[in-house]
Write a protein that holds these residues in place. Structure first.
Motif, PDB file in Angstrom:
ATOM      1  N   ASP A  67       0.860  -1.234  -0.065  1.00  0.00           N
ATOM      2  CA  ASP A  67      -0.117  -0.041  -0.133  1.00  0.00           C
ATOM      3  C   ASP A  67       1.016   1.315  -0.163  1.00  0.00           C
ATOM      4  N   ARG A  68       1.819   1.339   0.610  1.00  0.00           N
ATOM      5  CA  ARG A  68       2.893   2.433   0.825  1.00  0.00           C
ATOM      6  C   ARG A  68       3.386   2.605  -0.561  1.00  0.00           C
ATOM      7  N   ARG A  69       3.918   1.554  -0.903  1.00  0.00           N
ATOM      8  CA  ARG A  69       4.664   1.600  -2.475  1.00  0.00           C
ATOM      9  C   ARG A  69       3.653   2.415  -3.357  1.00  0.00           C
ATOM     10  N   VAL A  70       2.444   1.825  -3.371  1.00  0.00           N
ATOM     11  CA  VAL A  70       1.427   2.303  -4.427  1.00  0.00           C
ATOM     12  C   VAL A  70       0.897   3.594  -3.966  1.00  0.00           C
ATOM     13  N   GLU A  71       1.062   4.185  -2.899  1.00  0.00           N
ATOM     14  CA  GLU A  71       0.936   5.515  -2.755  1.00  0.00           C
ATOM     15  C   GLU A  71       2.042   6.304  -3.200  1.00  0.00           C
ATOM     16  N   GLN A  72       3.404   5.902  -3.211  1.00  0.00           N
ATOM     17  CA  GLN A  72       4.461   6.690  -3.616  1.00  0.00           C
ATOM     18  C   GLN A  72       4.333   6.772  -5.441  1.00  0.00           C
ATOM     19  N   ILE A  73       3.986   5.620  -5.886  1.00  0.00           N
ATOM     20  CA  ILE A  73       3.721   5.760  -7.319  1.00  0.00           C
ATOM     21  C   ILE A  73       2.591   6.253  -7.867  1.00  0.00           C
ATOM     22  N   LYS A  74       1.516   6.631  -7.042  1.00  0.00           N
ATOM     23  CA  LYS A  74       0.263   7.562  -7.415  1.00  0.00           C
ATOM     24  C   LYS A  74       0.886   8.820  -7.281  1.00  0.00           C
ATOM     25  N   GLY A  75       1.771   9.324  -6.184  1.00  0.00           N
ATOM     26  CA  GLY A  75       2.408  10.473  -6.111  1.00  0.00           C
ATOM     27  C   GLY A  75       3.310  10.974  -7.379  1.00  0.00           C
ATOM     28  N   GLU A  76       3.575   9.948  -8.030  1.00  0.00           N
ATOM     29  CA  GLU A  76       4.585  10.231  -9.272  1.00  0.00           C
ATOM     30  C   GLU A  76       3.720  10.230 -10.507  1.00  0.00           C
ATOM     31  N   GLY A  77       2.479  10.489 -10.250  1.00  0.00           N
ATOM     32  CA  GLY A  77       1.504  10.665 -11.384  1.00  0.00           C
ATOM     33  C   GLY A  77       0.754   9.500 -12.032  1.00  0.00           C
ATOM     34  N   VAL A  78       1.106   8.277 -11.580  1.00  0.00           N
ATOM     35  CA  VAL A  78       0.494   7.094 -12.143  1.00  0.00           C
ATOM     36  C   VAL A  78      -0.870   6.732 -11.669  1.00  0.00           C
ATOM     37  N   THR A  79      -1.863   6.608 -12.598  1.00  0.00           N
ATOM     38  CA  THR A  79      -3.293   6.274 -12.364  1.00  0.00           C
ATOM     39  C   THR A  79      -3.535   4.721 -12.228  1.00  0.00           C
ATOM     40  N   PHE A  80      -4.087   4.263 -11.150  1.00  0.00           N
ATOM     41  CA  PHE A  80      -4.403   3.020 -11.097  1.00  0.00           C
ATOM     42  C   PHE A  80      -5.985   2.590 -11.189  1.00  0.00           C
ATOM     43  N   HIS A  81      -6.531   1.796 -12.270  1.00  0.00           N
ATOM     44  CA  HIS A  81      -7.572   1.488 -12.501  1.00  0.00           C
ATOM     45  C   HIS A  81      -7.884   0.086 -12.056  1.00  0.00           C
ATOM     46  N   CYS A  82      -8.437  -0.016 -10.754  1.00  0.00           N
ATOM     47  CA  CYS A  82      -8.602  -1.567 -10.275  1.00  0.00           C
ATOM     48  C   CYS A  82      -9.997  -1.843 -10.658  1.00  0.00           C
ATOM     49  N   GLY A  83     -10.314  -3.297 -10.591  1.00  0.00           N
ATOM     50  CA  GLY A  83     -11.550  -3.937 -10.701  1.00  0.00           C
ATOM     51  C   GLY A  83     -11.953  -3.735 -12.503  1.00  0.00           C
ATOM     52  N   VAL A  84     -10.720  -3.674 -13.376  1.00  0.00           N
ATOM     53  CA  VAL A  84     -10.915  -3.540 -14.718  1.00  0.00           C
ATOM     54  C   VAL A  84     -10.351  -4.778 -15.214  1.00  0.00           C
ATOM     55  N   ASN A  85     -10.822  -5.835 -15.908  1.00  0.00           N
ATOM     56  CA  ASN A  85     -10.458  -7.091 -16.315  1.00  0.00           C
ATOM     57  C   ASN A  85     -10.319  -6.852 -17.894  1.00  0.00           C
ATOM     58  N   VAL A  86      -9.008  -6.418 -18.164  1.00  0.00           N
ATOM     59  CA  VAL A  86      -8.768  -6.350 -19.673  1.00  0.00           C
ATOM     60  C   VAL A  86      -9.173  -7.633 -20.522  1.00  0.00           C
ATOM     61  N   GLY A  87      -9.936  -7.274 -21.518  1.00  0.00           N
ATOM     62  CA  GLY A  87     -10.589  -8.205 -22.430  1.00  0.00           C
ATOM     63  C   GLY A  87     -12.032  -8.678 -21.998  1.00  0.00           C
ATOM     64  N   VAL A  88     -12.209  -8.029 -20.986  1.00  0.00           N
ATOM     65  CA  VAL A  88     -13.839  -8.491 -20.578  1.00  0.00           C
ATOM     66  C   VAL A  88     -14.454  -7.110 -20.468  1.00  0.00           C
ATOM     67  N   ASP A  89     -13.755  -6.348 -19.496  1.00  0.00           N
ATOM     68  CA  ASP A  89     -14.311  -4.841 -19.026  1.00  0.00           C
ATOM     69  C   ASP A  89     -14.025  -3.914 -20.227  1.00  0.00           C
ATOM     70  N   VAL A  90     -12.773  -4.005 -20.676  1.00  0.00           N
ATOM     71  CA  VAL A  90     -12.377  -2.956 -21.709  1.00  0.00           C
ATOM     72  C   VAL A  90     -11.482  -4.019 -22.849  1.00  0.00           C
ATOM     73  N   THR A  91     -11.645  -3.752 -24.017  1.00  0.00           N
ATOM     74  CA  THR A  91     -10.986  -4.669 -25.033  1.00  0.00           C
ATOM     75  C   THR A  91      -9.559  -4.019 -25.054  1.00  0.00           C
ATOM     76  N   VAL A  92      -8.761  -5.068 -25.533  1.00  0.00           N
ATOM     77  CA  VAL A  92      -7.284  -4.537 -25.817  1.00  0.00           C
ATOM     78  C   VAL A  92      -7.303  -3.565 -26.959  1.00  0.00           C
ATOM     79  N   GLU A  93      -8.108  -3.834 -27.960  1.00  0.00           N
ATOM     80  CA  GLU A  93      -8.329  -2.970 -29.035  1.00  0.00           C
ATOM     81  C   GLU A  93      -8.399  -1.411 -28.725  1.00  0.00           C
TER      82      GLU A  93
END
Length: 270
Positions: free
Chosen positions: A199-225
């Motif tokens: 959790d604390r590493r994720v907070e550091q990475i978020k602080g560096e501008g990275v956005t996490f999208h959890c609960g997203v199953n690529v290929g099901v909820d959003v297509t690779v295309e």
């Protein structure tokens, strides 16, 4: 090197465990951290070999500069030690806990079955760096205008996202589970690594501008295309939850289960 005669004078020592009567009462980590002085003594055992096999082809797979940070810890320079360790390893607090330590197998002192306590020192450097406030977000100062999608937030996805973010790209990480970490979170039980470290590493990475999208199953909820159309690059870091076959008789019998689905199920519950 640390202390020229250190390996002759100091015995190998690693962290001790809590008494069994204590550790059966919880499911958290149960290794007792060593004091700074004890860790520095272990660093002093590093011989600064002419050929340091610990980070050679048979040792550390990420090529940690082990003799260098052993010397820095021995000389009480924790800030430079974590800077050196981070130059090859994004998450030393993870590897310091769960890595099988091929570096110690390759250590010259392992000829006497008493290698330098490299894994213990590595974890101590990371934990000390957090304690002293050395690990903070380092956002990019120049932005490229490029947008990158990372599929999967396990150790490879998180490390890639951090490096890409620091390079100035806009990074979006897509994770199927409800929290980032991949098998760090869902495959490793708490007694090996508690999840607050993720959790604390994720907070550091978020602080560096990275956005996490959890609960997203690529290929099901959003297509690779769709990802390919919306990003300049897509990085696949899905990993594998497929258990490795044991290849032994009886594995097909009722009541015999693979560890991986069990661990993922139990960590979700926890």
């Amino acid at each position: 090197m640390g202390k020229v005669t250190g390996f002759l004078e100091i015995d190998r020592q690693v962290g001790k465990y809590q008494p069994a009567s204590d550790r059966i009462r919880h499911f958290r980590e149960f290794t007792i951290p060593m004091s700074d002085a004890e860790v520095q003594k272990q660093s002093a055992r590093c011989m600064d070999c002419g050929i340091p096999y610990c980070h050679g082809p048979t040792g550390c797979p990420v090529h940690n500069q082990i003799p260098d940070w052993n010397d820095l810890v021995y000389n009480n320079n924790w800030e430079e030690a974590i800077r050196n360790l981070h130059s090859t390893n994004n998450f030393p607090e993870f590897t310091g806990r769960v890595c099988p330590a091929p570096c110690e197998e390759a250590c010259t002192l392992n000829l006497e079955d008493a290698p330098v306590a490299i894994k213990t020192v590595e974890q101590a450097i990371a934990d000390k760096a957090y304690e002293l406030g050395f690990i903070v977000p380092k956002p990019a100062t120049i932005h490229t205008g490029k947008k990158v999608a990372v599929i999967g937030s396990g150790p490879s996805g998180m490390a890639a996202a951090q490096q890409l973010g620091r390079a100035g790209h806009e990074v979006h990480v897509y994770e199927r589970e409800s929290k980032p970490g991949g098998l760090l979170r869902y495959g490793i039980p708490d007694f090996k690594m508690e999840k607050n470290f993720i959790d604390r590493r994720v907070e550091q990475i978020k602080g560096e501008g990275v956005t996490f999208h959890c609960g997203v199953n690529v290929g099901v909820d959003v297509t690779v295309e769709a990802l390919l159309a919306d990003h300049d690059a897509v990085l696949y870091c899905g990993g594998s939850e497929t258990p490795r076959p044991a290849g032994i008789g009886g594995a097909e019998l009722q009541g015999v289960h693979d560890a991986m689905p069990y661990l993922v199920q139990q960590n979700r519950r926890v």
